[in-house]
Enzyme design. Structure first.
Site, PDB file in Angstrom:
ATOM      1  N   SER A  88     -12.614  12.059   7.945  1.00 44.55           N
ATOM      2  CA  SER A  88     -12.692  13.518   8.042  1.00 44.55           C
ATOM      3  C   SER A  88     -12.563  13.992   9.482  1.00 44.55           C
ATOM      4  O   SER A  88     -12.873  13.269  10.425  1.00 44.55           O
ATOM      5  CB  SER A  88     -14.027  14.015   7.486  1.00 44.55           C
ATOM      6  OG  SER A  88     -14.210  13.592   6.169  1.00 44.55           O
TER       7      SER A  88
HETATM    8  N1  SAH Z   1     -16.885   9.006   5.052  1.00 46.37           N
HETATM    9  C1  SAH Z   1     -15.577   8.455   5.369  1.00 46.37           C
HETATM   10  C2  SAH Z   1     -14.438   9.273   4.814  1.00 46.37           C
HETATM   11  C3  SAH Z   1     -14.229   8.889   3.451  1.00 46.37           C
HETATM   12  S1  SAH Z   1     -12.761   9.371   2.618  1.00 46.37           S
HETATM   13  C4  SAH Z   1     -15.401   8.240   6.843  1.00 46.37           C
HETATM   14  O1  SAH Z   1     -16.262   8.636   7.628  1.00 46.37           O
HETATM   15  O2  SAH Z   1     -14.373   7.650   7.212  1.00 46.37           O
HETATM   16  C5  SAH Z   1     -13.427   9.160   0.991  1.00 46.37           C
HETATM   17  C6  SAH Z   1     -13.702   7.740   0.591  1.00 46.37           C
HETATM   18  O3  SAH Z   1     -14.321   7.790  -0.692  1.00 46.37           O
HETATM   19  C7  SAH Z   1     -12.448   6.892   0.428  1.00 46.37           C
HETATM   20  O4  SAH Z   1     -12.558   5.756   1.232  1.00 46.37           O
HETATM   21  C8  SAH Z   1     -12.452   6.551  -1.058  1.00 46.37           C
HETATM   22  O5  SAH Z   1     -11.950   5.264  -1.323  1.00 46.37           O
HETATM   23  C9  SAH Z   1     -13.920   6.643  -1.406  1.00 46.37           C
HETATM   24  N2  SAH Z   1     -14.237   6.846  -2.823  1.00 46.37           N
HETATM   25  C10 SAH Z   1     -13.569   7.581  -3.750  1.00 46.37           C
HETATM   26  N3  SAH Z   1     -14.193   7.512  -4.953  1.00 46.37           N
HETATM   27  C11 SAH Z   1     -15.275   6.710  -4.780  1.00 46.37           C
HETATM   28  C12 SAH Z   1     -16.322   6.237  -5.660  1.00 46.37           C
HETATM   29  N4  SAH Z   1     -16.353   6.557  -6.940  1.00 46.37           N
HETATM   30  N5  SAH Z   1     -17.278   5.436  -5.131  1.00 46.37           N
HETATM   31  C13 SAH Z   1     -17.251   5.069  -3.816  1.00 46.37           C
HETATM   32  N6  SAH Z   1     -16.282   5.469  -2.958  1.00 46.37           N
HETATM   33  C14 SAH Z   1     -15.325   6.289  -3.423  1.00 46.37           C
END
Ligand code: SAH
Length: 238
Positions: A88
């Site tokens: 993000s």
């Molecule tokens: N917090 C992260 C940004 C994450 S982007 C950072 O600081 O970089 C969102 C993430 O959520 C992605 O990596 C995606 O794979 C994950 N995601 C999506 N659905 C999910 C689920 N059901 N359980 C765990 N992770 C999930």
């Protein structure tokens, strides 16, 4: 979208022409870029929590992004981290961290570890983080990054975060960094009384919401429109 793709293209090309400056120059440059980021992107937009500002000012964001976009690590935008996922924009990380209203010593569940940057910010605030990531490659890479940077307050679990981490509940905060269409019930149940969940909700254009658990139930507040990658896995079958 187009603009963002162009930006990434430009960054990659810049990486080809600039020959690697010395390690020392780079390091100094990162600290300077980081404090400029905190001033111009975070403080300027109204984030006041000293805990959050100090964390954004100390965590090396460039260590969490792929080499190909490292030169843009402190830019005012999200960046690709591989596997079609993104880290993000710094302001959104700061805003979500502030909205959680957690104290040092608190305990937070994160769904969507991604690069691990958001979790590292919370850890730098003195919070113990339980973070879950559904994409195995990202999950393993984030764990390697935490080990490399010797960040110890983060526990990572590779797998679908839909059901949360019941063994460690209740949590003072739950932060969801992928967007479901509706809030997963099991995660609400793992909030402590007085705890807050920060979560983007919606199909494409989403609302960033704060859900507070009270003695009698839940209170919901919409903060700003946001755009996150969709939450995948079990939620899609609900
Ligand atoms: N917090 C992260 C940004 C994450 S982007 C950072 O600081 O970089 C969102 C993430 O959520 C992605 O990596 C995606 O794979 C994950 N995601 C999506 N659905 C999910 C689920 N059901 N359980 C765990 N992770 C999930």
């Amino acid at each position: 979208m187009m603009g963002w793709q162009l930006l990434v293209g430009a960054v990659v090309m810049a990486g080809c022409v600039t020959d690697k400056p010395s390690q020392v120059d780079k390091t100094n440059n990162w600290a300077e870029q980081r404090s400029r980021m905190v001033r111009t992107q975070i403080q300027a937009r109204g984030i006041r929590s000293k805990l959050v500002l100090d964390a954004l000012g100390s965590v090396p964001r460039h260590e969490f992004v792929p080499q190909s976009v490292r030169d843009s690590a402190y830019a005012d935008s999200p960046l690709p981290i591989g596997e079609a996922q993104t880290i993000s924009q710094p302001y959104i990380v700061a805003l979500m961290s502030e909205l959680l209203q957690v104290e040092p010593g608190g305990k937070v569940l994160e769904i969507g570890t991604g690069s691990g940057y958001q979790a590292a910010i919370l850890a730098a605030m003195g919070v113990e983080v339980y973070s879950m990531e559904i994409v195995t490659g990202l999950c393993e890479r984030a764990q390697e990054t935490f080990d490399r940077l010797k960040i110890e307050l983060i526990h990572v679990q590779c797998g679908d975060g839909y059901r949360g981490w019941p063994e460690e509940a209740p949590f003072d905060g739950v932060i969801v960094t992928a967007a479901p269409d509706k809030i997963p019930e099991p995660l609400l149940k793992q909030l402590a009384i007085g705890g807050r969940m920060v979560i983007p909700v919606g199909p494409f254009n989403q609302d960033l919401k704060v859900i507070t658990r009270t003695k009698d139930g839940f209170e919901e507040e919409s903060i700003i429109p946001v755009r996150f990658v969709p939450m995948t896995g079990e939620i899609e079958k609900q």
